[in-house]
Motif scaffolding. Structure first.
Motif, PDB file in Angstrom:
ATOM      1  N   ASP A   8     -52.469-136.548 -36.422  1.00  0.00           N
ATOM      2  CA  ASP A   8     -52.679-135.582 -37.502  1.00  0.00           C
ATOM      3  C   ASP A   8     -51.589-135.658 -38.564  1.00  0.00           C
ATOM      4  O   ASP A   8     -51.866-135.512 -39.758  1.00  0.00           O
ATOM      5  CB  ASP A   8     -52.735-134.156 -36.927  1.00  0.00           C
ATOM      6  N   THR A   9     -50.347-135.856 -38.144  1.00  0.00           N
ATOM      7  CA  THR A   9     -49.242-135.914 -39.106  1.00  0.00           C
ATOM      8  C   THR A   9     -49.435-137.067 -40.079  1.00  0.00           C
ATOM      9  O   THR A   9     -49.261-136.916 -41.297  1.00  0.00           O
ATOM     10  CB  THR A   9     -47.895-136.048 -38.375  1.00  0.00           C
ATOM     11  N   ALA A  10     -49.805-138.231 -39.565  1.00  0.00           N
ATOM     12  CA  ALA A  10     -50.038-139.387 -40.427  1.00  0.00           C
ATOM     13  C   ALA A  10     -51.172-139.114 -41.405  1.00  0.00           C
ATOM     14  O   ALA A  10     -51.088-139.464 -42.594  1.00  0.00           O
ATOM     15  CB  ALA A  10     -50.369-140.614 -39.572  1.00  0.00           C
ATOM     16  N   ILE A  11     -52.229-138.464 -40.938  1.00  0.00           N
ATOM     17  CA  ILE A  11     -53.384-138.166 -41.791  1.00  0.00           C
ATOM     18  C   ILE A  11     -52.995-137.207 -42.911  1.00  0.00           C
ATOM     19  O   ILE A  11     -53.412-137.371 -44.060  1.00  0.00           O
ATOM     20  CB  ILE A  11     -54.530-137.599 -40.938  1.00  0.00           C
ATOM     21  N   HIS A  12     -52.173-136.224 -42.609  1.00  0.00           N
ATOM     22  CA  HIS A  12     -51.776-135.246 -43.630  1.00  0.00           C
ATOM     23  C   HIS A  12     -50.750-135.820 -44.605  1.00  0.00           C
ATOM     24  O   HIS A  12     -50.694-135.403 -45.768  1.00  0.00           O
ATOM     25  CB  HIS A  12     -51.227-133.988 -42.955  1.00  0.00           C
ATOM     26  N   LEU A  13     -49.949-136.779 -44.150  1.00  0.00           N
ATOM     27  CA  LEU A  13     -48.969-137.411 -45.038  1.00  0.00           C
ATOM     28  C   LEU A  13     -49.560-138.588 -45.822  1.00  0.00           C
ATOM     29  O   LEU A  13     -48.968-139.035 -46.806  1.00  0.00           O
ATOM     30  CB  LEU A  13     -47.767-137.910 -44.222  1.00  0.00           C
ATOM     31  N   TYR A  14     -50.701-139.062 -45.392  1.00  0.00           N
ATOM     32  CA  TYR A  14     -51.286-140.263 -45.993  1.00  0.00           C
ATOM     33  C   TYR A  14     -51.496-140.178 -47.506  1.00  0.00           C
ATOM     34  O   TYR A  14     -51.208-141.148 -48.221  1.00  0.00           O
ATOM     35  CB  TYR A  14     -52.607-140.584 -45.279  1.00  0.00           C
ATOM     36  N   PRO A  15     -51.957-139.041 -48.067  1.00  0.00           N
ATOM     37  CA  PRO A  15     -52.108-138.999 -49.527  1.00  0.00           C
ATOM     38  C   PRO A  15     -50.803-139.260 -50.267  1.00  0.00           C
ATOM     39  O   PRO A  15     -50.807-139.878 -51.339  1.00  0.00           O
ATOM     40  CB  PRO A  15     -52.608-137.572 -49.785  1.00  0.00           C
ATOM     41  N   SER A  16     -49.687-138.812 -49.701  1.00  0.00           N
ATOM     42  CA  SER A  16     -48.391-138.988 -50.357  1.00  0.00           C
ATOM     43  C   SER A  16     -47.775-140.347 -50.040  1.00  0.00           C
ATOM     44  O   SER A  16     -47.343-141.078 -50.937  1.00  0.00           O
ATOM     45  CB  SER A  16     -47.429-137.871 -49.920  1.00  0.00           C
ATOM     46  N   LEU A  17     -47.740-140.700 -48.755  1.00  0.00           N
ATOM     47  CA  LEU A  17     -47.096-141.954 -48.368  1.00  0.00           C
ATOM     48  C   LEU A  17     -47.985-143.162 -48.622  1.00  0.00           C
ATOM     49  O   LEU A  17     -47.502-144.297 -48.673  1.00  0.00           O
ATOM     50  CB  LEU A  17     -46.681-141.903 -46.893  1.00  0.00           C
ATOM     51  N   GLY A  18     -49.283-142.944 -48.789  1.00  0.00           N
ATOM     52  CA  GLY A  18     -50.179-144.048 -49.115  1.00  0.00           C
ATOM     53  C   GLY A  18     -49.831-144.703 -50.436  1.00  0.00           C
ATOM     54  O   GLY A  18     -50.182-145.869 -50.665  1.00  0.00           O
ATOM     55  N   LEU A  19     -49.150-143.991 -51.314  1.00  0.00           N
ATOM     56  CA  LEU A  19     -48.724-144.582 -52.584  1.00  0.00           C
ATOM     57  C   LEU A  19     -47.714-145.707 -52.378  1.00  0.00           C
ATOM     58  O   LEU A  19     -47.557-146.580 -53.233  1.00  0.00           O
ATOM     59  CB  LEU A  19     -48.143-143.505 -53.498  1.00  0.00           C
ATOM     60  N   PHE A  20     -47.015-145.697 -51.235  1.00  0.00           N
ATOM     61  CA  PHE A  20     -46.097-146.795 -50.929  1.00  0.00           C
ATOM     62  C   PHE A  20     -46.832-148.119 -50.729  1.00  0.00           C
ATOM     63  O   PHE A  20     -46.196-149.183 -50.755  1.00  0.00           O
ATOM     64  CB  PHE A  20     -45.278-146.478 -49.672  1.00  0.00           C
ATOM     65  N   MET A  78     -49.581-130.750 -44.883  1.00  0.00           N
ATOM     66  CA  MET A  78     -49.373-130.765 -46.319  1.00  0.00           C
ATOM     67  C   MET A  78     -50.467-129.996 -47.046  1.00  0.00           C
ATOM     68  O   MET A  78     -51.630-129.998 -46.631  1.00  0.00           O
ATOM     69  CB  MET A  78     -49.346-132.205 -46.832  1.00  0.00           C
ATOM     70  N   ASN A  79     -50.095-129.363 -48.154  1.00  0.00           N
ATOM     71  CA  ASN A  79     -51.039-128.672 -49.023  1.00  0.00           C
ATOM     72  C   ASN A  79     -51.014-129.218 -50.442  1.00  0.00           C
ATOM     73  O   ASN A  79     -51.562-128.611 -51.358  1.00  0.00           O
ATOM     74  CB  ASN A  79     -50.722-127.172 -49.054  1.00  0.00           C
ATOM     75  N   GLU A  80     -50.376-130.368 -50.630  1.00  0.00           N
ATOM     76  CA  GLU A  80     -50.285-130.990 -51.940  1.00  0.00           C
ATOM     77  C   GLU A  80     -49.904-132.455 -51.773  1.00  0.00           C
ATOM     78  O   GLU A  80     -49.467-132.879 -50.699  1.00  0.00           O
ATOM     79  CB  GLU A  80     -49.225-130.287 -52.795  1.00  0.00           C
ATOM     80  N   VAL A  81     -50.078-133.207 -52.818  1.00  0.00           N
ATOM     81  CA  VAL A  81     -49.540-134.562 -52.876  1.00  0.00           C
ATOM     82  C   VAL A  81     -48.082-134.447 -53.291  1.00  0.00           C
ATOM     83  O   VAL A  81     -47.769-133.843 -54.320  1.00  0.00           O
ATOM     84  CB  VAL A  81     -50.311-135.433 -53.885  1.00  0.00           C
ATOM     85  N   SER A  82     -47.199-134.992 -52.481  1.00  0.00           N
ATOM     86  CA  SER A  82     -45.772-134.941 -52.801  1.00  0.00           C
ATOM     87  C   SER A  82     -45.307-136.292 -53.326  1.00  0.00           C
ATOM     88  O   SER A  82     -45.618-137.337 -52.753  1.00  0.00           O
ATOM     89  CB  SER A  82     -44.962-134.566 -51.562  1.00  0.00           C
ATOM     90  N   LEU A  83     -44.556-136.241 -54.408  1.00  0.00           N
ATOM     91  CA  LEU A  83     -43.933-137.449 -54.959  1.00  0.00           C
ATOM     92  C   LEU A  83     -42.467-137.569 -54.571  1.00  0.00           C
ATOM     93  O   LEU A  83     -41.808-138.552 -54.931  1.00  0.00           O
ATOM     94  CB  LEU A  83     -44.040-137.441 -56.490  1.00  0.00           C
ATOM     95  N   GLN A  84     -41.946-136.596 -53.831  1.00  0.00           N
ATOM     96  CA  GLN A  84     -40.503-136.557 -53.581  1.00  0.00           C
ATOM     97  C   GLN A  84     -40.024-137.788 -52.822  1.00  0.00           C
ATOM     98  O   GLN A  84     -38.940-138.312 -53.091  1.00  0.00           O
ATOM     99  CB  GLN A  84     -40.133-135.287 -52.808  1.00  0.00           C
ATOM    100  N   TRP A  85     -40.821-138.302 -51.887  1.00  0.00           N
ATOM    101  CA  TRP A  85     -40.375-139.435 -51.081  1.00  0.00           C
ATOM    102  C   TRP A  85     -40.487-140.741 -51.860  1.00  0.00           C
ATOM    103  O   TRP A  85     -39.612-141.600 -51.761  1.00  0.00           O
ATOM    104  CB  TRP A  85     -41.181-139.476 -49.784  1.00  0.00           C
ATOM    105  N   LEU A  86     -41.529-140.885 -52.638  1.00  0.00           N
ATOM    106  CA  LEU A  86     -41.663-142.061 -53.501  1.00  0.00           C
ATOM    107  C   LEU A  86     -40.513-142.119 -54.504  1.00  0.00           C
ATOM    108  O   LEU A  86     -39.897-143.172 -54.720  1.00  0.00           O
ATOM    109  CB  LEU A  86     -43.009-142.002 -54.229  1.00  0.00           C
ATOM    110  N   MET A  87     -40.201-140.978 -55.098  1.00  0.00           N
ATOM    111  CA  MET A  87     -39.129-140.921 -56.096  1.00  0.00           C
ATOM    112  C   MET A  87     -37.769-141.122 -55.449  1.00  0.00           C
ATOM    113  O   MET A  87     -36.875-141.751 -56.031  1.00  0.00           O
ATOM    114  CB  MET A  87     -39.214-139.600 -56.856  1.00  0.00           C
TER     115      MET A  87
END
Length: 412
Positions: A268-280, A341-350
């Motif tokens: 579940d954690t990977a699925i919820h983080l995927y929108p944000s970390l998928g940008l990597f 997660m409740n949003e797409v986060s850019l903090q890790w990409l940035m």
């Protein structure tokens, strides 16, 4: 049930319908959860996925030659686990002629981006036609002997997750041939919000067929109806579409997927983080592939080791034969304890971009644009805009999309 040819099949059908009425009793406790804000029960009855609602769709298959678009998530749940939809329908004498296999294959064991080959399923003997190789769309020849196509794949609600592109191309091929499409709906574990950059028309492709946000907050059945009614099929075609809805689910529920939807989404954690970390995926940074924590960490050998107290070494494993930074020590962050997660986060990409020692190594520009859906995001990060400033540029597109989306929402 008159179409069943003998008492044995009648009993089996009744058993399947009983499964459908109760979904999977064993996992009811996992699926009927508490809303994190109200701390009150969200459901009294267990969630019933459409595949379990056999009485609703078996009559649509009666006396017809059927093709199924399916993978390892295409199951009917039972008290003791699950049975694959294909196996269940074959046991009921449904005339399945072939299976169309999407990315990762019919059994879900092919690496991301690796071509899926045509073949024969060793268990059932059915022909397997790849929709992730030389063909992304069924050909008219593939549909020549087919009366209806049944689509049942678990989605995770992220634009670059390719199963919605497969859905759209299957609908288009069926519309061209005049063949009905039946979609069995399943919950979307990221259906509780809409966020992210929207796809620009200039960059549409298999990682985003239409101009929708990165996270679109719809089930695959709702999305199928939107594709059809908004005229997104080529040449203004409209499919003969029927969606079998799921029951006792709302989009704010937390929903545990008992089967990993693809090799690199293990929990579940990977699925919820995927929108944000998928940008990597559009960078040279490793996002956990080659570890047992895919999409729950990120790092690279070219990130400043002095800024991080976490490191790991990617190695080939299930789902990733050649992970980025294979065999190298990657410096970065462990996100495995991050809540839903409740949003797409850019903090890790940035953060990763800021702490890359050689920024020319960071972006894979073409790949990043395909995942982001726009050239703007890379330029904004390189220009040093804040996350708030970048997100402000998404708002108009998000609001416009929500107005369209509202017409097709079937669940609260």
């Amino acid at each position: 049930m008159l179409f069943l040819s003998n008492i044995k099949n009648t009993v089996l059908l009744s058993f399947l319908i009983c499964w459908g009425c109760g979904n999977q009793a064993k996992s009811t406790k996992e699926k009927t959860t508490l809303d994190s804000e109200t701390a009150t029960p969200l459901a009294i009855k267990p969630i019933t996925v459409a595949a379990n609602r056999t009485a609703a769709y078996l009559p649509l298959l009666q006396g017809k030659k059927i093709a199924i678009v399916a993978n390892q998530t295409s199951v009917i749940f039972t008290e003791n686990g699950h049975a694959h939809l294909v196996d269940s329908l074959l046991a009921l004498n449904v005339n399945i002629k072939k299976v169309f296999a999407p990315e990762h294959g019919f059994r879900g064991d092919v690496d991301a981006g690796e071509k899926v080959l045509d073949g024969t399923d060793p268990k059932t003997g059915l022909p397997l036609i790849s929709l992730y190789g030389k063909n992304r769309k069924p050909s008219q020849e593939h549909l020549e002997d087919i009366d209806a196509v049944l689509f049942d794949i678990q989605d995770v609600g992220v634009r670059f997750y390719t199963y919605i592109a497969t859905l759209q191309l299957v609908m288009e091929a069926c519309a061209e041939k005049g063949i009905p499409v039946i979609v069995l709906d399943r919950p979307n574990p990221n259906a509780h919000y809409v966020d992210g950059p929207s796809m620009d028309a200039a960059h549409t492709g298999f990682l985003g067929m239409t101009e929708i946000p990165l996270v679109y907050g719809m089930t695959i059945g709702e999305y199928a109806q939107m594709i059809n009614e908004e005229g997104w099929l080529e040449n203004g075609l409209k499919a003969d579409l029927q969606v079998i809805p799921l029951e006792n689910w709302t989009r704010n529920m937390t929903y545990h997927l008992p089967i990993r939807p693809s090799p690199n989404l293990p929990n579940d954690t990977a699925i919820h983080l995927y929108p944000s970390l998928g940008l990597f995926e559009g960078t040279n940074v490793n996002a956990g592939r080659g570890t047992e924590f895919q999409f729950q960490r990120y790092g690279a050998s070219f990130m400043d080791s002095a800024q991080y107290d976490f490191s790991y070494v990617p190695q080939p494993n299930f789902g990733s034969k050649t992970p980025k930074e294979k065999g190298k020590t990657c410096y970065g962050k462990d996100l495995s304890a991050i809540p839903r997660m409740n949003e797409v986060s850019l903090q890790w990409l940035m953060d990763a971009y800021e702490n890359t020692t050689d920024k020319s190594k960071f972006f894979l520009t073409s790949g990043f644009t395909k995942h982001a859906g726009t050239e703007k995001l890379q330029k904004q990060i390189e220009a040093g805009l804040s996350e708030a400033e970048i997100k402000a540029t998404w708002l108009a597109d998000l609001e416009a999309f929500k107005l369209i989306r509202a017409k097709y929402l079937r669940y609260e």
